[in-house]
Design an enzyme around this catalytic site. Structure first.
Site, mmCIF file in Angstrom:
data_model
loop_
_atom_site.group_PDB
_atom_site.id
_atom_site.type_symbol
_atom_site.label_atom_id
_atom_site.label_comp_id
_atom_site.label_asym_id
_atom_site.label_seq_id
_atom_site.Cartn_x
_atom_site.Cartn_y
_atom_site.Cartn_z
ATOM 1 N N GLY A 22 0.834 -1.198 0.000
ATOM 2 C CA GLY A 22 0.000 0.000 0.000
ATOM 3 C C GLY A 22 0.862 1.238 0.000
ATOM 4 N N CYS A 23 0.268 2.347 -0.401
ATOM 5 C CA CYS A 23 1.027 3.598 -0.506
ATOM 6 C C CYS A 23 1.485 4.079 0.878
ATOM 7 C CB CYS A 23 0.190 4.665 -1.207
ATOM 8 S SG CYS A 23 -1.489 4.860 -0.575
ATOM 9 N N TYR A 24 0.568 4.144 1.834
ATOM 10 C CA TYR A 24 0.967 4.570 3.176
ATOM 11 C C TYR A 24 2.016 3.616 3.765
ATOM 12 C CZ TYR A 24 -3.009 7.873 3.459
ATOM 13 O OH TYR A 24 -3.900 8.913 3.272
#
Lengths: 352, 352, 352, 352
Positions: free
Chosen positions: B155-157
């Site tokens: 995921g990006c986070y």
């Protein structure tokens, strides 16, 4: 094969403005260029990545104070990205030493020094070089650029306007007295210098016109449109400051000389720009959007004929820092040095 | 030499979201990839450039409806950019046919299907594939990615968080119970789907937190931090919707286990990421800024030790659509196919 | 009846910054205030509407050079909106002549001149006035403000933080050593002065932290939180520059001393702020958004208890130029002069 | 004295769009209005503040499903903020019961139902009411509005255009065949509905034209300009979607019939709008900026004569949601009910 091995040594004078920084990025990634010097007034002694940290790890050059003879000596081509009036002395030095110059400023764009003085309010001190200066819009003047030593890179607004009108003027399809140009530019066009005009809180969430009936790109536009039309052309040109970083959208109005359909004129444009890699004539029903060209060297063009009023509305979009400045400068350099014209420039922008 | 000639045939399922479109752009420009299929639910039959006109003139592929067996058959690697729950069936097909899969969604990131079900509220119907799924954060799991067939792109986070904390956790330098993660994301992280959360007038000129104490990236972050620490780690994680298109900035707070200076910890980071091409550990005094990584596959990291409170504040910045999605997926593909890891990814972003 | 007829004569020193201009707008519309003087360093001699054209037709005052004794003489209250260090001499004059001062700067916020000198790096030359200076956060210090002649208007960040934590600290419900404050501010907080930090192209489409572990609002926050807690409180405070004009969102993390639910703590907040017109404690499930307070004097507060980690996350939103500066200054003036506290301040902001 | 005590009972049909929400805010703060009903299709049963939380604590009304007869019965005036075609039935009911209607949509703006059908592609089913409908631009039609029961509130673009051209057309100073209107609107003009055209990532950092030679505000503009000129006027009108929330800037070009200076024409404008509270004719050298009118009911107008081309360039700025919609609707209501025209509308906007 021979060309592939060629390496052009390039320097940039005025490297720390936005156009300069884009030149650094483009030339640093250019497979046939070696960056050999970056000069700047404000940041001498600093690593370039300290001024532009996005290049951290990519560009190791340190900003230099200007030592013009030495810089010219070790360069094949010099790019100047300076306020108007400052490229004249540089040009004399560069041309004198037989090197190439691409000037991103206004000093060599106008053929007539009197017009320059009228609009820029300074004397032209290198008028003897004007006859050899070539207006560097490749899609119109490619042949001359090829053999030029001194190329005047066009202004951002004029690039978006001249490319949008060239086919119509060349074919004599519009009333040349009826041209209205309403342009919208992102804030980076105002440079990295500090001013209320670039203060976030003043600019964001707002749009305004400026330089109405007085902007300095007007004579540049008129010079080139007149040449295309074969007669004197005067235009109304109004630039607007738009709350976005990059991009110019020009919305251009002209009365059609005869009856033509949108499709007929689009066909003419497609033919006119058939070989051009950076001009995208959009299909009917599709209009340019600045975001679609941001980060690229494209000029997108679309148009609509309005039968009710007998006018054609032509819309063009460019990235003001690339096709409107640094990208076009690299394109000119590629042509001057016999490289493939899209070297280091090919590719779409990043979206969204 | 042999590798240089290799061409990987790639397809994208769910190509018309923002991550998918970035994959199209990156793979289209990748010198060793041929794009052989783009599927989409909403735009089947349209040319991809009609959906994303910045690619007009670059990508000629037409969006297809999904015919999975045929698509897998003609591809070497499949990228899935789908809402959670939708990659499971695809994975079974791809793995069953011996092809490679890089899943940009959440379906194969969590090792424990019970945790997946708890946070995502759907059953995991391909749990038998989880043991062979590799968490595709190259800087941490490069070895396993090399031999994987099924890579779960992070995921990006989590990408921004795990890279920022890995050296400290690996060395046991912080109190693992003290970690607070405050992340700020651009709007493109919410996708191209329509919602008041992405409506310009609701989002611009505003910032807000969302998913407080409940965001689905929390277990993913905890899984990876726990593995690095060698013990269970729970974190407080708060994402914020920020009025910008791209970028994630994570500001991370942790109590230092002992006394260390900013410089000492930075030295540790530089050593930890010494060979990494996409991690830039910034010099002391310089902190990450999302704009400096936008358009690139970089993760920039900076930090400050606060002696007054005994805490360290680590800050990381990525482009959520590139290092946080499509770029990292290409990086994983490069590793899986033995290509140079930065092929098609090298270079700074466009600034400003 | 008597009060309704009262007219307060007000002057502003430093009227042409953003906080000053908001004061002009608010005081000009205030039914019981007459603006009698505006001074400024940069625009003396210009009509105020030339500097801020949105007030064209509303404000006829001309910017004056500062003639302090005369200005104080004709004013009942002076507002100073100056860089730190510049309000000291003014305060001595105003207090000496028995007039009221609301200082929007930092000079009288910290009770201890040594702490002031440590963080602001200048000597405090009016330390004798500190004992009578009141920290102008009405919801906490209303009683003292009522009888004060010298009110130190709080910083924008401290306003958002102290209001968000007061109930919890007053009740002793959190571990005072665990407080982490992550704040996001719009660009107007940096003022109208020119700097790369407020240049549109540098700020837009980007977020960054600054002043990490070193911001000058830290001791101000700690002073007030310590007073509320009845013990010394140290905090980690990180401000961020966010691409929006107005607004501060503070996301605050603290470990709960015992078990409490979100609803229980919200009930406590509602009780604590029961009589307050400008504090809106949001219902459970609803969280502050800066856009919802922009243009108003509100502070919105919401919170979530995270049972997994034993922490509470409190979020507050204000308009930094109103509740964080000019609005709060007017609120303080209203209290000092016995006017209804919300006179000239009542109302929601403009949305979207 | 009598009027001061008057209370107008107002309802809004279609209250949850942006124009509707502005109406709620303005009417809620209006000293002589009581809001008695808000209807909406999508949010019936919800408190209005749940849909627009900036009004939390100010507006307690709950959104209702529409029960037209009951609503009309308890209202003195109805505001409709609906998509075109939806106000016709409402109008019949309201007028039939002798109440007042201000329609913010397009249904009653065009006098000729055939023109309406041509541009809006639906039949006009209440054509019998058209003769009594008054085009609600107070600065032009105040007399008729005073006695009207059915007011068609002008479109946002037409408001900005007609006010900018009225003095010139009235005096016959321009060539009516030469008018070019280039307008730039903020995104709120597209409403709160969901579409790629309002998606943050598509709209931000970009500008585009739309509806070229085909926008539905064209016949409305032409109807009013023709009436002012006393002859048929056709215009070229191009709207642009600009990355800002509020504001319309119209840049208008026309050929002067004779020679006039900027000052002469400005003097004419000042005279024409001498009594108008919401029109600000700017001094020579000053041009409208949308931010300077945002949040207010003003229309700012400036202009420049270009002697080179014989054209005048007139620029106007409004807040599209206020003078371009809700504010003008309240202004019309004030006139219809004999209230002071600026009640609830007086004041500058919030800046920056």
């Amino acid at each position: 094969m021979h060309l592939a091995a060629m390496v052009v040594k390039a320097s940039i004078i005025g490297a720390t403005g936005y156009a300069g920084a884009e030149l650094v990025r483009l030339l640093n990634a250019h497979p046939q260029v070696e960056l050999v010097g970056l000069t700047t007034q404000s940041y001498a002694g600093k690593a370039f990545w300290e001024v532009y940290p996005h290049l951290y790890g990519y560009v190791d050059l340190v900003c230099e104070e200007q030592d013009l003879p030495a810089l010219v000596e070790r360069s094949d081509v010099i790019f100047t990205a300076l306020p108007h009036g400052h490229a004249m002395a540089v040009a004399r030095e560069v041309v004198g030493r037989g090197k190439a110059l691409v000037d991103l400023g206004a000093d060599f764009r106008l053929h007539d020094p009197a017009v320059y003085q009228e609009w820029y309010k300074v004397e032209h001190t290198a008028a003897e070089l004007l006859p050899q200066a070539v207006y560097g819009l490749p899609e119109i003047h490619r042949g001359k650029i090829r053999s030029a030593r001194l190329v005047a890179n066009p202004g951002c607004y004029p690039t978006s306007v001249i490319l949008a009108l060239a086919p119509l003027l060349k074919e004599g399809l519009i009333d040349t007295g009826s041209i209205i140009i309403d342009s919208k530019s992102g804030v980076s066009g105002a440079g990295r210098g500090l001013s209320l005009n670039t203060h976030y809180c003043e600019v964001n969430e707002s749009i305004k016109a400026y330089g109405v009936a007085a902007h300095r790109h007007t004579p540049e536009i008129e010079q080139e449109l007149s040449a295309l039309a074969g007669r004197e052309v005067l235009v109304s040109f109004t630039p607007h400051l738009t709350p976005m970083i990059r991009g110019i959208l020009s919305t251009i109005y002209a009365r059609l000389a005869g009856q033509k359909s949108t499709e007929e004129i689009l066909a003419l444009y497609r033919e006119f720009y058939r070989e051009e890699k950076f001009i995208r004539v959009l299909p009917a029903g599709m209009l340019p959007v600045t975001k679609m060209v941001a980060g690229s060297n494209h000029c997108d063009i679309g148009l609509v004929v309005d039968r009710r009023t007998g006018r054609v509305v032509i819309i063009s979009a460019i990235d003001n820092l690339i096709k409107g400045a640094a990208g076009q400068a690299v394109q000119n350099m590629n042509i001057m040095f016999g490289l493939a014209e899209d070297t280091g420039l090919y590719g779409p922008g990043v979206y969204p």
